[in-house]
Design an enzyme around this catalytic site. Sequence first.
Site, PDB file in Angstrom:
ATOM      1  N   HIS A 358       0.790  -1.235   0.000  1.00  0.00           N
ATOM      2  CA  HIS A 358       0.000   0.000   0.000  1.00  0.00           C
ATOM      3  C   HIS A 358       0.813   1.273   0.000  1.00  0.00           C
ATOM      4  O   HIS A 358       0.251   2.359   0.178  1.00  0.00           O
ATOM      5  CB  HIS A 358      -0.925   0.063   1.225  1.00  0.00           C
ATOM      6  CG  HIS A 358      -2.021  -0.932   1.210  1.00  0.00           C
ATOM      7  ND1 HIS A 358      -3.267  -0.683   0.677  1.00  0.00           N
ATOM      8  CD2 HIS A 358      -2.067  -2.203   1.671  1.00  0.00           C
ATOM      9  CE1 HIS A 358      -4.034  -1.741   0.816  1.00  0.00           C
ATOM     10  NE2 HIS A 358      -3.327  -2.684   1.422  1.00  0.00           N
ATOM     11  N   LYS A 546      -7.747  14.192   4.376  1.00  0.00           N
ATOM     12  CA  LYS A 546      -6.899  12.995   4.375  1.00  0.00           C
ATOM     13  C   LYS A 546      -5.860  13.172   5.471  1.00  0.00           C
ATOM     14  O   LYS A 546      -5.755  14.251   6.056  1.00  0.00           O
ATOM     15  CB  LYS A 546      -6.221  12.830   3.017  1.00  0.00           C
ATOM     16  CG  LYS A 546      -5.504  14.115   2.529  1.00  0.00           C
ATOM     17  CD  LYS A 546      -4.933  13.976   1.118  1.00  0.00           C
ATOM     18  CE  LYS A 546      -5.961  14.119   0.027  1.00  0.00           C
ATOM     19  NZ  LYS A 546      -6.239  12.885  -0.690  1.00  0.00           N
ATOM     20  N   ARG A 547      -5.108  12.098   5.746  1.00  0.00           N
ATOM     21  CA  ARG A 547      -4.010  12.257   6.697  1.00  0.00           C
ATOM     22  C   ARG A 547      -3.084  13.395   6.270  1.00  0.00           C
ATOM     23  O   ARG A 547      -2.917  13.633   5.083  1.00  0.00           O
ATOM     24  CB  ARG A 547      -3.200  10.952   6.772  1.00  0.00           C
ATOM     25  CG  ARG A 547      -3.855   9.882   7.610  1.00  0.00           C
ATOM     26  CD  ARG A 547      -4.013  10.316   9.040  1.00  0.00           C
ATOM     27  NE  ARG A 547      -2.727  10.268   9.712  1.00  0.00           N
ATOM     28  CZ  ARG A 547      -2.434   9.390  10.662  1.00  0.00           C
ATOM     29  NH1 ARG A 547      -3.324   8.528  11.078  1.00  0.00           N
ATOM     30  NH2 ARG A 547      -1.236   9.410  11.224  1.00  0.00           N
ATOM     31  N   LYS A 552       1.481  14.471   0.556  1.00  0.00           N
ATOM     32  CA  LYS A 552       0.114  14.810   0.137  1.00  0.00           C
ATOM     33  C   LYS A 552      -0.048  16.310  -0.121  1.00  0.00           C
ATOM     34  O   LYS A 552      -1.030  16.762  -0.694  1.00  0.00           O
ATOM     35  CB  LYS A 552      -0.904  14.329   1.179  1.00  0.00           C
ATOM     36  CG  LYS A 552      -0.934  12.817   1.341  1.00  0.00           C
ATOM     37  CD  LYS A 552      -1.913  12.407   2.449  1.00  0.00           C
ATOM     38  CE  LYS A 552      -1.818  10.938   2.825  1.00  0.00           C
ATOM     39  NZ  LYS A 552      -2.548  10.039   1.916  1.00  0.00           N
ATOM     40  N   THR A 654      -8.199   7.124  -1.835  1.00  0.00           N
ATOM     41  CA  THR A 654      -9.582   6.651  -1.934  1.00  0.00           C
ATOM     42  C   THR A 654     -10.568   7.798  -1.713  1.00  0.00           C
ATOM     43  O   THR A 654     -11.716   7.713  -2.140  1.00  0.00           O
ATOM     44  CB  THR A 654      -9.864   5.505  -0.940  1.00  0.00           C
ATOM     45  OG1 THR A 654      -9.265   5.836   0.324  1.00  0.00           O
ATOM     46  CG2 THR A 654      -9.308   4.189  -1.430  1.00  0.00           C
ATOM     47  N   LYS A 658     -14.358   8.723  -3.410  1.00  0.00           N
ATOM     48  CA  LYS A 658     -15.565   9.071  -2.642  1.00  0.00           C
ATOM     49  C   LYS A 658     -16.078  10.433  -3.077  1.00  0.00           C
ATOM     50  O   LYS A 658     -17.287  10.664  -3.204  1.00  0.00           O
ATOM     51  CB  LYS A 658     -15.254   9.065  -1.142  1.00  0.00           C
ATOM     52  CG  LYS A 658     -14.894   7.680  -0.617  1.00  0.00           C
ATOM     53  CD  LYS A 658     -14.129   7.730   0.705  1.00  0.00           C
ATOM     54  CE  LYS A 658     -13.522   6.373   1.025  1.00  0.00           C
ATOM     55  NZ  LYS A 658     -12.492   6.431   2.063  1.00  0.00           N
TER      56      LYS A 658
HETATM   57  C1  26V Z   1       2.706   2.149   8.376  1.00  0.00           C
HETATM   58  C2  26V Z   1       2.825   2.174   9.734  1.00  0.00           C
HETATM   59  C3  26V Z   1       4.164   2.199  10.305  1.00  0.00           C
HETATM   60  C4  26V Z   1       4.277   2.199  11.778  1.00  0.00           C
HETATM   61  C5  26V Z   1       3.097   2.179  12.613  1.00  0.00           C
HETATM   62  C6  26V Z   1       1.759   2.193  12.011  1.00  0.00           C
HETATM   63  C7  26V Z   1       1.683   2.155  10.540  1.00  0.00           C
HETATM   64  C8  26V Z   1       0.452   2.104   9.927  1.00  0.00           C
HETATM   65  C9  26V Z   1       0.357   2.074   8.557  1.00  0.00           C
HETATM   66  C10 26V Z   1       1.472   2.119   7.766  1.00  0.00           C
HETATM   67  C11 26V Z   1       1.397   2.051   6.277  1.00  0.00           C
HETATM   68  C12 26V Z   1       0.395   2.911   5.706  1.00  0.00           C
HETATM   69  C13 26V Z   1       0.184   2.650   4.251  1.00  0.00           C
HETATM   70  C14 26V Z   1      -1.076   3.285   3.782  1.00  0.00           C
HETATM   71  O1  26V Z   1      -1.897   3.719   4.560  1.00  0.00           O
HETATM   72  N1  26V Z   1      -1.266   3.347   2.487  1.00  0.00           N
HETATM   73  C15 26V Z   1      -2.457   3.926   1.895  1.00  0.00           C
HETATM   74  O2  26V Z   1      -3.285   2.858   1.487  1.00  0.00           O
HETATM   75  C16 26V Z   1      -4.471   3.300   0.848  1.00  0.00           C
HETATM   76  C17 26V Z   1      -5.304   2.073   0.551  1.00  0.00           C
HETATM   77  O3  26V Z   1      -4.649   1.283  -0.396  1.00  0.00           O
HETATM   78  C18 26V Z   1      -4.139   4.091  -0.397  1.00  0.00           C
HETATM   79  O4  26V Z   1      -5.335   4.576  -0.963  1.00  0.00           O
HETATM   80  C19 26V Z   1      -3.226   5.272  -0.056  1.00  0.00           C
HETATM   81  O5  26V Z   1      -2.821   5.922  -1.237  1.00  0.00           O
HETATM   82  C20 26V Z   1      -2.015   4.771   0.706  1.00  0.00           C
HETATM   83  O6  26V Z   1      -1.245   5.859   1.175  1.00  0.00           O
END
Ligand code: 26V
Length: 815
Positions: A358, A546-547, A552, A654, A658
Amino acid sequence: MQPIFTDKQDFIRQYRSVCHYTLGKHYEDMGDTERYMALATLIANKANEVKTDNRGANRKAVYYFSLEFLIGPLLDNYLLNFGVRDLVEEGCADLGTPLDKLIEKEVDPGLGNGGLGRLAACFLDSMAAEGMDGYGNGMRYRYGLFRQEIEGGRQVEKTDNWLAKGYPWETRKPESAVTVTFGGHVERHEENGRFWFTLEGAEKIRAVPYDVPIVGYSGTTVNHLRLWSAEPYNEDFDLEAFNRGDYADAMKFRSDIEAITTILYPNDAGEHGRILRLKQEYLFVSAGLQTILRDYIRKHIRKGDTWEDLPKYVAIHTNDTHPALCGPELMRLLVDEQGVDFDLAFKIARQTISYTNHTVMPEALEKWSINTLRELLPRTYMIIEEIDRRYREGFPHNYDNWYEMLRDTAILWDGQARMANLSVIFSHSVNGVSALHTNIIENSVLKTFYELKPELFNNKTNGVSHRRFLGNANPPYARLITSAIGVGWLRDANQLEGLTAYENDASFQEEFAASKQWCKERLSAYIEKTSGVQLDTNMIFDVQVKRFHAYKRQLLNAFKILDIYNRMLDDPNYKPEPTAFIFSGKAAQSYTFAKEVIRLINSIADVVNNDKRVNEYIKVAFVPNFAVSNAQLIYSAADISEQISWAGSEASGTSNMKLQMNGAITLGTYDGANVEICDLVGNDNIKIFGLRTEEVDELRRNHSYWAWDLYNADRGRIGRLIDMLTDGSLARLSGNFESVRDGLMVNNDHDLVLKDFYSYAQAWAELTDSYRADRAAWNRSAIHNTAKSGYFSSDRTIREYGEDIWQISGSASRD
Ligand code: 26V
């Protein structure tokens, strides 16, 4: 399928009776929160009654392993899916509290960070809608991601005690608890030439599941989301210490264990609590797998199937690398507990497991120190080491650069275990989440694996639940759509295509505009309540939600607003089309830069909103505490969807989908799924700007970009924006923005904010000019966007996963 209520009277009778037997009160003696609780309990009971045991044992099931599920409020969605929304609405109105008031009382569990967690929830909805046996496996965090408050423009994090009043949708299943172990040491045993391993002296933990029913559209399939909670293995605490009065000591065993499911780690959390995070990852993996194997023994092994048949009946999907331990842990359970041969166990694991990547952000690719892994999970680590050894041993040496290739792909390297490599090696399918993203993982992030085994890779462009994000989120537009093309679009989003016949219909356009207006009023009331900003609903609603993350580029949007502001002050004849700039989103607690951007936006809001010279034309609002529930209010009210990450950075996005569904026009870069939105709606119905991926790559390769050149070449515009960060112009609320300036000028603008600035500012001007020039054309284009959004239903995404990766088809008929 029998309707869950025969008519309104039947509903009222059952609702009253739940009030009585669960809360021991009459409806009339309850407050709104209790009335909500009783209604949710009634619907949860209905869902649990349907709970699909009506399937043949021989069907294949998929288990979606994810550390995050952002399920959002469920009541409204389940009423829609059961087909009783109108009836319940009337019943509630008759009884006293309107349904909308009850819906407002629902908690929104923050069991995820952002897109990845919400995607997992959309997938649960779609698997159930498609009639698949599809189950979620995740964690029941005691506290969700923090609740965001804004103080002096700053993000302040407060604990999210989402369970404070109880959660009516969950059922605790103590009878399904399993044991998970940490630490200890491995002992090798041998008898008659056969050897096996046991784990001795490990710490035991009880993992207890809580199930939340997942109601599919039409209510025929009800799956569940299983969330694990860590509890002490036994309660033999130190009575002596307790009697001495050392309560903390006596209870320490409990708090150490419960810590595992206490909090959800924020994306970009930094180094804190890494071991706890690894324990979380292992806990839900091991507990989930044990449950799957226990079920398989009951349903299949006892009837003569073998372990080799497991992939015929079970698919395990890993959402990013967080569940990457699935591979070695499944092998451990098969080899050590079921006596399966090592090679066969590896084959079974690979045939069962699949993996989605992702993100391309290098800092988000998980790595664990080998020492930590070995200490915490000695036996599972041993299996990783053995698989890694065999991988090296079998590595093809017929490439000139075989050493580099091995270095890129081995699991263990430099004292670390690389979880993306582990995931690929243990999976039969690896996918990206948009066409562009899949391209990038094939050609850069996982390039060497792609060279070695191209057949592993495939794309699955993300999707979103159109029922929730259009059907529930936008009631007037949903009604309008249904009145035009019938109700079939709720089941089959492709039917939205039928709206193309109405694009040019003046009265349909007007009704669309009226529905947008209604949503804008609903949102502006919410914004006034939560942030005190008053918006004129005749303005364009320009939305970026978004985050907060550097890539971004919320900062680019902030600069655009400041630039419009400067121009208005300089030139009294310049009148932009009146626009409300709406932001929402959280930044990780430890992500200083992102938090400074939030403070910057709030400082710009403070300046702009209080300046009489401009505030009939521009307003800025920051909506605190972005979550699924307020997202639904925001998407539906948007005219412009800001999707402005630098090309090659956003895996998919996403919110772009939406917002498109709700008839917002995308103002975006050629990044993530924006590319596919553009293909679908056509160039006339989207506004693309900025560098393309290849241009970004080239500029980074040649080091041909120097941010100071832009500053020096345009002191009056770009230079002025930079200077405003530190000259006090924006400091009234809480000070200047030195670190933001340094990010641009000292770190040479890594995210290309200044580089894409002109192209962006111009695109915005052209887009809003077109709004001013011809509203009918705008509405036509907005309706066209909805008409072309059916592709982005997660139902389509899930069907593709089912066919290409899981080999599962759903039972839902698509009439
Ligand atoms: C990494 C970490 C690292 C440490 C602790 C917690 C944590 C939680 C999540 C992540 C990875 C995040 C990756 C992510 O959120 N990707 C997003 O995924 C969406 C669904 O596929 C996509 O639409 C977004 O573009 C993408 O940034």
